[in-house]
Design an enzyme around this catalytic site. Structure first.
Site, PDB file in Angstrom:
ATOM      1  N   THR A 330     -12.965  65.294  56.555  1.00  8.02           N
ATOM      2  CA  THR A 330     -13.346  64.437  55.609  1.00  8.02           C
ATOM      3  C   THR A 330     -11.923  63.382  55.215  1.00  8.02           C
ATOM      4  O   THR A 330     -11.051  63.703  54.972  1.00  8.02           O
ATOM      5  CB  THR A 330     -13.912  64.501  54.520  1.00  8.02           C
ATOM      6  OG1 THR A 330     -14.732  63.399  53.766  1.00  8.02           O
ATOM      7  CG2 THR A 330     -13.318  65.667  53.733  1.00  8.02           C
ATOM      8  N   ASP A 331     -12.476  62.227  55.094  1.00  5.15           N
ATOM      9  CA  ASP A 331     -11.298  61.171  54.497  1.00  5.15           C
ATOM     10  C   ASP A 331     -11.644  61.536  52.995  1.00  5.15           C
ATOM     11  O   ASP A 331     -12.416  62.095  52.331  1.00  5.15           O
ATOM     12  CB  ASP A 331     -11.660  59.656  54.772  1.00  5.15           C
ATOM     13  CG  ASP A 331     -10.585  58.905  54.391  1.00  5.15           C
ATOM     14  OD1 ASP A 331      -9.431  59.204  54.111  1.00  5.15           O
ATOM     15  OD2 ASP A 331     -10.820  57.547  54.398  1.00  5.15           O
ATOM     16  N   LYS A 332     -10.404  61.029  52.241  1.00  2.73           N
ATOM     17  CA  LYS A 332     -10.511  60.967  50.779  1.00  2.73           C
ATOM     18  C   LYS A 332     -11.241  59.705  50.132  1.00  2.73           C
ATOM     19  O   LYS A 332     -12.165  60.105  49.356  1.00  2.73           O
ATOM     20  CB  LYS A 332      -9.145  61.300  50.143  1.00  2.73           C
ATOM     21  CG  LYS A 332      -9.175  61.482  48.694  1.00  2.73           C
ATOM     22  CD  LYS A 332      -7.586  61.629  48.317  1.00  2.73           C
ATOM     23  CE  LYS A 332      -6.846  60.235  48.490  1.00  2.73           C
ATOM     24  NZ  LYS A 332      -7.244  59.425  47.442  1.00  2.73           N
TER      25      LYS A 332
END
Length: 872
Positions: A330-332
């Site tokens: 996942t991206d932040k």
């Protein structure tokens, strides 16, 4: 491609289209919208209703039923034939209605993904649906966007466009703006004109620019091509391919068993008519004609549930794959965090100022003004009249920072008009803008900006930069006064550092709990972000999936690692920071080589390769680029990570319920057919007639089987390890369970019929046999359903069972139904027999399927340990 302009300069474009660099006003735009129509491609002609209806008969199981109805009519049983036709029509209408509803649902979901464009209307920039664009509109284009109309370029800053969908060219095409004035060197050749055009449907891979819409909707290049294309058959999902293969196997089994019944009946000296009728009865009994409709309803309900939770599926196979996800990368920003950045701290060379900034200390006012001015000028975001911001969230935060200081971005930009732009690119990690009087402003990653600066600003002059004191800064801003030559290469350095700002982007509510659900479900979490390692680590520790001693791997460490070291890092690292697009792609490929099923989130054009390569690509619906959404299988409507976990849970639920549907329908269908076959083999009376079998099948498909479409997920579903991705729809263990239950049902129904036949009429015995069969099916339904779930599924299950029991009572009690189905009044003395059959059926089903539940619970207890074990 033919939609090139014959223009050699911008003035010709403006005259021809009847517009200007300031775009259109609302009144003119509305008039043109009425004239040219919405900016969308003409919809494909809808399939005629009669053709959609006839398509329902293409199922092999339905084809066998049609044959059975025809044979029944030939054998002189018009009532039987009519009832078979009625069952066929009921299921056909159900399938027809479900397909119609599914198409409408997909169209409604697609409207949530309609692209938007940044358009200059009434002298200000507005984000509006692309369908409202008209010829003469001025549009902003930037990396990651899909072009919404055929545009002539007014400005182009290192602009490149992927035109492969139109031209087949594999490499991005560089673009340049039309010259503002005709010159002797202006070339009117087609290639030069094409270089100044960008086309609807193509993807901006780098840079930014402004363009004027020349063609919209069907008049665009892609519209012209669409008119030449023929419709292609829809792709079939892996799940439905498995179901169709199962239907083929069932069809073959039906034909083989019917042929066996026919051969055995003839060998016993029975007449051709009676043996054909037995074969028809067997075929009608085994075929679960309602199965396709039930599965379609289950999938449609699952997709709708996901959409309500914010996860929009663009590809139906995602339903199947979601239940197998083992790693979520996942991206932040915007996914785990709110993506509502705000400047929390401003750092100057001699002071640190914390928000709010409405009344800064007098000695810091000049420094903050210079810092905010640079933040506004080296910035592509916009703030509207209602203080709504458009553009990158970080750049929006910088504009709000300036506004809090009382500095209006519009006034600053009017005072210092931009002359040229060097857009932010991942490779260089900074953005630069050139303005009048030779001013140049840079904004970017601190480690890059610090290396480009050799001076820092102080209230009393410029000093040599002290880089060690700035190492912890984030989003540094720099400025300088540069001669024309050095603007082309700002990476040569020599700039002055004005200061830095620290941005705060707090975690979204519910993300921490969602991550814990992932851990319990045996799903491993990895954060992959372009942010600073310290920022990424702080968020990861706050969310609870990274221990204080865990390492953060950066692009430099990843590229320096050997192949074996990369495999180890992929299996053990929880946070990757400052990553490049190729790093994401390599990580996904390595995880897949290790047997993982990977869900990857992303929002930018650089994320597209990894999104497409991942088993489940998840794009952001709000902040995501068109490229990312096109590459992904699923889109999060509000960019919230928790919806990924909800989608995984829904995918597991849908798959489990489809499997339960099969486990319910196949044993009962085969039991009915084998009762007929057994009667033929032992040369005795059939316990159930073809019409009675159709009655049972109709009740089973239209009521009881539908229960599993509405059935809620098991509470331990997200505590179990992910299922193996190549696991069969019905594994051998399930076939064995279903076979044992089928044998039990055949034996009980057959024995009850013949025991009752000694003292009762044929109609009474057959009525009791049908009642026993229905009671055993209801008991199997209760056993497979399990505990109450306190949701809509419980109400549907209760209603379905009540309807079945009431209908079964009427089946033997109503005179008209007695005449049609050759039944008799139920006898109260037979109630213990039926209760005994139901109890026996339920007990055996609980023994057979209870072992599976206990195994699932055991694997669920170990799921989190397995997830951690992969990373240990």
């Amino acid at each position: 491609m033919k939609n090139h302009t014959g223009h050699r300069e911008l003035s010709e474009v403006f005259v021809d289209v009847g517009s200007s660099p300031q775009g259109l006003n609302s009144a003119e735009a509305q008039a043109r919208l009425t004239k040219f129509g919405p900016n969308r491609l003409p919809a494909s002609p809808p399939k005629p209703w009669w053709r959609r209806f006839l398509d329902q008969f293409r199922n092999p199981l339905i084809a066998i039923l049609v044959l059975a109805a025809f044979l029944s009519w030939l054998l002189g049983h018009p009532v039987d034939s009519g009832v078979i036709w009625a069952v066929i029509l009921i299921n056909t209408i159900l399938g027809f209605v479900q397909e119609y509803r599914a198409e409408n649902a997909v169209a409604a979901l697609q409207s949530l993904l309609d692209p938007k464009a940044l358009v200059l209307r009434d002298g200000r920039w507005q984000a509006m649906p692309a369908t409202g664009i008209v010829p003469g509109d001025v549009l902003a284009v930037q990396a990651g966007e899909r072009i919404s109309a055929d545009l002539a370029l007014i400005e182009a800053h290192e602009l490149s466009v992927d035109e492969s969908m139109l031209s087949g060219e594999s490499l991005p095409v560089p673009k340049a703006a039309l010259p503002r004035q005709r010159s002797a060197t202006t070339d009117a050749a087609e290639e030069t004109q094409r270089q100044s055009m960008v086309y609807a449907g193509t993807l901006v891979t780098a840079g930014s620019g402004l363009g004027m819409a020349l063609f919209t909707g069907a008049a665009t290049e892609i519209g012209r091509i669409q008119a030449l294309m023929t419709s292609l058959p829809p792709m079939q999902t892996p799940l439905l391919r498995r179901v169709n293969r199962l239907a083929g196997i069932l069809s073959a089994a039906v034909l083989v068993l019917a042929a066996l019944a026919l051969a055995v009946g003839l060998s016993h000296g029975q007449g051709l008519e009676s043996t054909l009728l037995a074969a028809v009865s067997l075929a009608v009994a085994i075929i679960p004609e309602g199965l396709p409709a039930v599965i379609s309803i289950t999938l449609a309900l699952g997709v709708q549930r996901m959409a309500r939770r914010g996860a929009i599926l663009r590809q139906l196979p995602a339903v199947e794959t979601l239940g197998s996800v083992t790693v979520i990368c996942t991206d932040k920003t915007g996914t785990l965090t709110k993506n509502r950045m705000q400047v929390a701290t401003a750092l100057l060379a001699e002071s640190t100022i914390h928000a709010p900034f409405a009344a800064p200390p007098p000695q810091d006012r000049e420094g903050l003004t210079k810092l905010a001015t640079a933040a506004v000028l080296c910035n592509d975001a916009q703030i509207g009249e209602q203080e709504e911001a458009l553009g990158d969230p970080m750049e929006q935060a910088l504009l709000h920072f300036a506004h809090h200081l009382g500095l209006l971005s519009t006034a600053i930009r009017e005072t210092h008009p931009r002359r040229d732009t060097l857009p932010f690119q991942h490779e260089r990690k900074f953005m630069a803008t050139a303005h009048d009087e030779g001013h140049v402003f840079l904004k970017g990653a601190p480690e890059v900006i610090l290396e480009l600066c050799d001076r820092e600003w102080h209230p009393h002059g410029l000093h040599a930069i002290d880089r060690n004191s700035w190492r912890e800064r984030i989003d540094a801003l720099a400025s300088g006064r540069s001669p024309e030559a050095s603007w082309e290469e700002p990476s040569q350095g020599g700039w002055t550092l004005l200061g830095a700002v620290a941005l705060l982007d707090p975690p979204r509510p519910g993300v921490r709990e969602a991550i814990q659900r992932c851990v319990l479900a045996g799903i491993r979490m990895q954060m992959i972000t372009g942010d600073h390692p310290r920022t990424a680590a702080a968020i990861a520790r706050h969310l609870g999936f990274m221990a204080p001693g865990d390492a953060v791997i950066t692009h430099e460490q990843w590229t320096a690692a050997s192949a074996a070291e990369r495999r180890h890092l992929a299996a053990t690292t929880k946070v990757f920071a400052r990553v490049h697009p190729e790093d994401k792609l390599q990580l996904v490929e390595i995880l897949q080589q290790q047997g993982e099923i990977v869900a990857m989130t992303g929002d930018g054009v650089n994320d597209a390769p990894a999104l497409r390569r991942a088993d489940i690509g998840v794009a952001m619906g709000r902040s995501g680029s068109d490229v990312a959404r096109e590459a992904a299988a699923m889109v999060l409507s509000d960019d919230h990570f928790a919806h990924i976990v909800d989608a995984v849970a829904e995918g597991r639920r849908v798959y489990a319920n489809i499997r339960k549907t099969l486990q319910f329908m196949l044993p009962t269908s085969f039991a009915q057919g084998l009762v007929v076959l057994l009667a033929v083999l032992v040369n005795t009376e059939m316990p159930i007639t073809p019409l009675q079998i159709l009655w049972v099948n109709t009740l089973t498909a239209s009521t009881m089987a539908l229960v599993f479409a509405f059935m809620g997920g098991d509470r331990r579903l997200m505590e179990q390890a992910p299922r193996p991705p190549r696991e069969a729809l019905i594994p051998p263990a399930l076939w064995r369970r279903m076979a044992l239950f089928t044998v039990l049902t055949v034996a009980v129904v057959f024995l009850i019929f013949h025991y009752h036949r000694f003292s009762h009429s044929l109609a009474q015995s057959r009525t009791l046999a049908v009642d026993a069969l229905m009671i055993m099916e209801a008991a199997l339904l209760i056993a497979l359903y399990g505990r109450p779930r306190k949701d809509r599924g419980d109400a549907v299950a209760g209603l379905a069972l009540l309807l079945c029991l009431a209908s079964q009572y009427l089946f033997g009690a109503v005179p008209s139904l007695q005449r049609l189905f050759a039944t008799a009044n139920p006898d109260g003395a037979d109630l213990p027999i039926l209760l005994g059959a139901g109890i026996l059926s339920y007990g055996v089903a609980r023994i057979l399927w209870g072992a599976e539940s206990r195994a699932g619970a055991t694997s669920g207890n170990d799921a989190s340990q397995k997830a951690d074990g992969k990373a240990s």
